[in-house]
Design an enzyme around this catalytic site. Structure first.
Site, PDB file in Angstrom:
ATOM      1  N   LYS A  13      16.773 -20.022  23.451  1.00 63.71           N
ATOM      2  CA  LYS A  13      15.707 -19.084  24.512  1.00 63.71           C
ATOM      3  C   LYS A  13      14.983 -18.273  23.922  1.00 63.71           C
ATOM      4  O   LYS A  13      13.716 -18.613  23.819  1.00 63.71           O
ATOM      5  CB  LYS A  13      16.068 -19.091  25.437  1.00 63.71           C
ATOM      6  N   ARG A  88      18.581 -15.869  36.353  1.00 65.69           N
ATOM      7  CA  ARG A  88      20.436 -16.046  36.067  1.00 65.69           C
ATOM      8  C   ARG A  88      21.130 -15.324  37.421  1.00 65.69           C
ATOM      9  O   ARG A  88      22.152 -15.715  36.823  1.00 65.69           O
ATOM     10  CB  ARG A  88      20.952 -15.253  34.980  1.00 65.69           C
ATOM     11  N   ARG A 127      24.471 -15.145  14.471  1.00 66.82           N
ATOM     12  CA  ARG A 127      22.636 -14.660  14.956  1.00 66.82           C
ATOM     13  C   ARG A 127      22.208 -13.387  14.411  1.00 66.82           C
ATOM     14  O   ARG A 127      23.536 -12.172  14.366  1.00 66.82           O
ATOM     15  CB  ARG A 127      22.935 -14.828  16.958  1.00 66.82           C
ATOM     16  N   ARG A 161      23.920  -7.908  17.313  1.00 66.48           N
ATOM     17  CA  ARG A 161      24.037  -7.051  18.332  1.00 66.48           C
ATOM     18  C   ARG A 161      25.285  -6.941  18.348  1.00 66.48           C
ATOM     19  O   ARG A 161      25.710  -7.903  17.855  1.00 66.48           O
ATOM     20  CB  ARG A 161      23.430  -8.303  19.506  1.00 66.48           C
ATOM     21  N   ARG A 172      30.275 -14.190  28.380  1.00 63.80           N
ATOM     22  CA  ARG A 172      29.110 -14.712  29.120  1.00 63.80           C
ATOM     23  C   ARG A 172      28.947 -15.873  28.890  1.00 63.80           C
ATOM     24  O   ARG A 172      28.024 -16.444  29.990  1.00 63.80           O
ATOM     25  CB  ARG A 172      28.068 -14.187  27.603  1.00 63.80           C
TER      26      ARG A 172
HETATM   27  P1  ADP Z   1      18.794 -17.226  23.185  1.00 62.53           P
HETATM   28  O1  ADP Z   1      17.953 -16.329  23.357  1.00 62.53           O
HETATM   29  O2  ADP Z   1      19.332 -18.913  23.995  1.00 62.53           O
HETATM   30  O3  ADP Z   1      20.582 -16.821  23.449  1.00 62.53           O
HETATM   31  P2  ADP Z   1      18.342 -17.611  20.312  1.00 62.53           P
HETATM   32  O4  ADP Z   1      17.247 -17.911  20.171  1.00 62.53           O
HETATM   33  O5  ADP Z   1      18.272 -16.352  19.795  1.00 62.53           O
HETATM   34  O6  ADP Z   1      19.179 -18.635  21.643  1.00 62.53           O
HETATM   35  O7  ADP Z   1      19.288 -18.342  19.463  1.00 62.53           O
HETATM   36  C1  ADP Z   1      20.426 -18.205  18.940  1.00 62.53           C
HETATM   37  C2  ADP Z   1      21.088 -18.722  17.317  1.00 62.53           C
HETATM   38  O8  ADP Z   1      20.939 -20.143  17.189  1.00 62.53           O
HETATM   39  C3  ADP Z   1      19.715 -17.891  16.516  1.00 62.53           C
HETATM   40  O9  ADP Z   1      20.182 -17.616  15.269  1.00 62.53           O
HETATM   41  C4  ADP Z   1      19.136 -18.947  15.868  1.00 62.53           C
HETATM   42  O10 ADP Z   1      18.243 -18.467  14.726  1.00 62.53           O
HETATM   43  C5  ADP Z   1      20.179 -20.165  16.082  1.00 62.53           C
HETATM   44  N1  ADP Z   1      18.853 -21.534  16.688  1.00 62.53           N
HETATM   45  C6  ADP Z   1      18.256 -21.596  17.894  1.00 62.53           C
HETATM   46  N2  ADP Z   1      18.041 -22.406  17.748  1.00 62.53           N
HETATM   47  C7  ADP Z   1      18.989 -23.230  17.188  1.00 62.53           C
HETATM   48  C8  ADP Z   1      18.820 -24.579  16.355  1.00 62.53           C
HETATM   49  N3  ADP Z   1      17.410 -25.694  17.305  1.00 62.53           N
HETATM   50  N4  ADP Z   1      19.413 -25.569  15.222  1.00 62.53           N
HETATM   51  C9  ADP Z   1      20.187 -24.297  15.380  1.00 62.53           C
HETATM   52  N5  ADP Z   1      19.963 -22.883  15.817  1.00 62.53           N
HETATM   53  C10 ADP Z   1      19.466 -22.192  16.142  1.00 62.53           C
HETATM   54  P1  AMP Z   2      20.201 -12.604  26.539  1.00 62.34           P
HETATM   55  O1  AMP Z   2      19.881 -11.584  25.221  1.00 62.34           O
HETATM   56  O2  AMP Z   2      19.534 -13.060  27.275  1.00 62.34           O
HETATM   57  O3  AMP Z   2      22.015 -12.823  26.055  1.00 62.34           O
HETATM   58  O4  AMP Z   2      21.400 -10.432  27.845  1.00 62.34           O
HETATM   59  C1  AMP Z   2      22.244 -10.116  26.944  1.00 62.34           C
HETATM   60  C2  AMP Z   2      22.739  -9.258  27.935  1.00 62.34           C
HETATM   61  O5  AMP Z   2      21.836  -8.817  29.130  1.00 62.34           O
HETATM   62  C3  AMP Z   2      23.061 -10.373  28.937  1.00 62.34           C
HETATM   63  O6  AMP Z   2      24.402 -10.568  28.660  1.00 62.34           O
HETATM   64  C4  AMP Z   2      23.745  -9.041  30.237  1.00 62.34           C
HETATM   65  O7  AMP Z   2      24.195  -8.732  30.108  1.00 62.34           O
HETATM   66  C5  AMP Z   2      22.378  -8.781  30.355  1.00 62.34           C
HETATM   67  N1  AMP Z   2      20.988  -9.114  31.512  1.00 62.34           N
HETATM   68  C6  AMP Z   2      19.944  -9.974  30.312  1.00 62.34           C
HETATM   69  N2  AMP Z   2      19.229 -10.387  31.286  1.00 62.34           N
HETATM   70  C7  AMP Z   2      20.042 -10.002  32.545  1.00 62.34           C
HETATM   71  C8  AMP Z   2      19.822 -11.156  33.548  1.00 62.34           C
HETATM   72  N3  AMP Z   2      18.500 -11.787  34.010  1.00 62.34           N
HETATM   73  N4  AMP Z   2      20.566 -10.649  34.746  1.00 62.34           N
HETATM   74  C9  AMP Z   2      21.562  -9.618  35.040  1.00 62.34           C
HETATM   75  N5  AMP Z   2      21.524  -8.971  33.547  1.00 62.34           N
HETATM   76  C10 AMP Z   2      21.052  -9.928  32.024  1.00 62.34           C
END
Ligand code: ADP
Ligand code: AMP
Length: 214
Positions: A13, A88, A127, A161, A172
């Site tokens: 995302k 969420r 990541r 993170r 999660r």
């Molecule tokens: P989210 O925001 O849904 O938690 P991220 O965009 O942070 O996910 O992506 C999670 C990890 O996977 C990051 O390290 C990113 O670089 C990697 N990633 C994202 N999209 C892809 C993809 N299509 N193929 C491989 N790795 C990806």
């Molecule tokens: P994310 O960056 O989306 O992976 O979110 C990291 C953490 O923030 C999650 O595991 C939750 O603890 C909190 N969080 C982010 N967005 C939300 C949401 N919409 N509702 C509740 N908790 C959230």
């Protein structure tokens, strides 16, 4: 254009939001990023949210919906919003409808990034991001063109993170399965959901999303 990017942690995302911001001038509204900023700044919201986030659980609906409301209020009416990591829960979905109506916006698309759950632990534990601009990378799947140098801003400082560890990831994922996935059928009933293959490479996923946006 206002869209939700929906998918479990690690689905891509944040990565796809960054592309949409660059290609289409949209604004990314990531509640995760907003909460991490609040934790860093030690605001009352950050102090309350930190332990919940570290445990991989969900912060309260009221807190995240207020963050979205405040950020949307500050957004130029002509700029499209990408909701990343929000809503969420069913309650957040209802709150988003009210917030959008209040700001005279409509929800155009819910894009679900379909991913293989088994791949997500590796995505999340690999990541990292630029400590200066936040650009997202992965140890193997998405590395900077020049090792150790951010493609976007040239910084050589990176960070991970605290919640990107295997144990928290499991919580999660479970939160997503139990509380977030059930909000999809309501959007499906409205005819605004499109599924894209989140297992494709980053550019191919971006292409699929652009095809949805038209
Ligand atoms: P989210 O925001 O849904 O938690 P991220 O965009 O942070 O996910 O992506 C999670 C990890 O996977 C990051 O390290 C990113 O670089 C990697 N990633 C994202 N999209 C892809 C993809 N299509 N193929 C491989 N790795 C990806
Ligand atoms: P994310 O960056 O989306 O992976 O979110 C990291 C953490 O923030 C999650 O595991 C939750 O603890 C909190 N969080 C982010 N967005 C939300 C949401 N919409 N509702 C509740 N908790 C959230």
């Amino acid at each position: 254009m206002n869209i939700i990017l929906l998918g479990p942690p690690g689905a891509g995302k944040g990565t796809q939001s960054a592309g949409l911001v660059e290609r289409h001038g949209m604004m990314q509204l990531s509640t995760g990023d907003m909460l991490r900023a609040a934790v860093k700044a030690q605001t009352p919201v950050g102090l309350e949210a930190k332990a919940v986030m570290d445990a991989g659980e969900l912060v309260s609906d009221e807190i995240v919906s207020k963050l979205i409301d405040d950020n949307l209020a500050a957004l130029d009416a002509g700029t499209g919003a990408i909701f990343d990591g929000y809503p969420r829960t069913a309650a957040q979905g209802e709150q988003l409808d009210a917030i959008l109506a209040k700001h005279g916006r409509t929800l155009d698309h819910v894009i679900e990034l379909e991913v293989n759950v088994d791949a997500l632990v590796e995505r999340i534990t690999g990541r990292y991001s630029c400590a200066n601009c936040g650009a997202l990378y992965h140890d193997t799947a998405n590395v900077p063109a020049k090792e150790g140098v951010c493609d976007v801003c040239g910084s050589t400082e990176f960070k991970r993170r605290p919640d990107d560890n295997e144990e928290t990831v499991r919580t999660r994922m479970e939160e997503y399965r139990a509380k977030t996935a059930p909000i999809l059928p309501g959007y499906e009933a409205r005819g605004i959901v499109t599924r894209v293959d989140g297992m494709a490479d980053i550019d191919a996923v971006a292409g699929q999303i652009d095809a949805v946006l038209g």
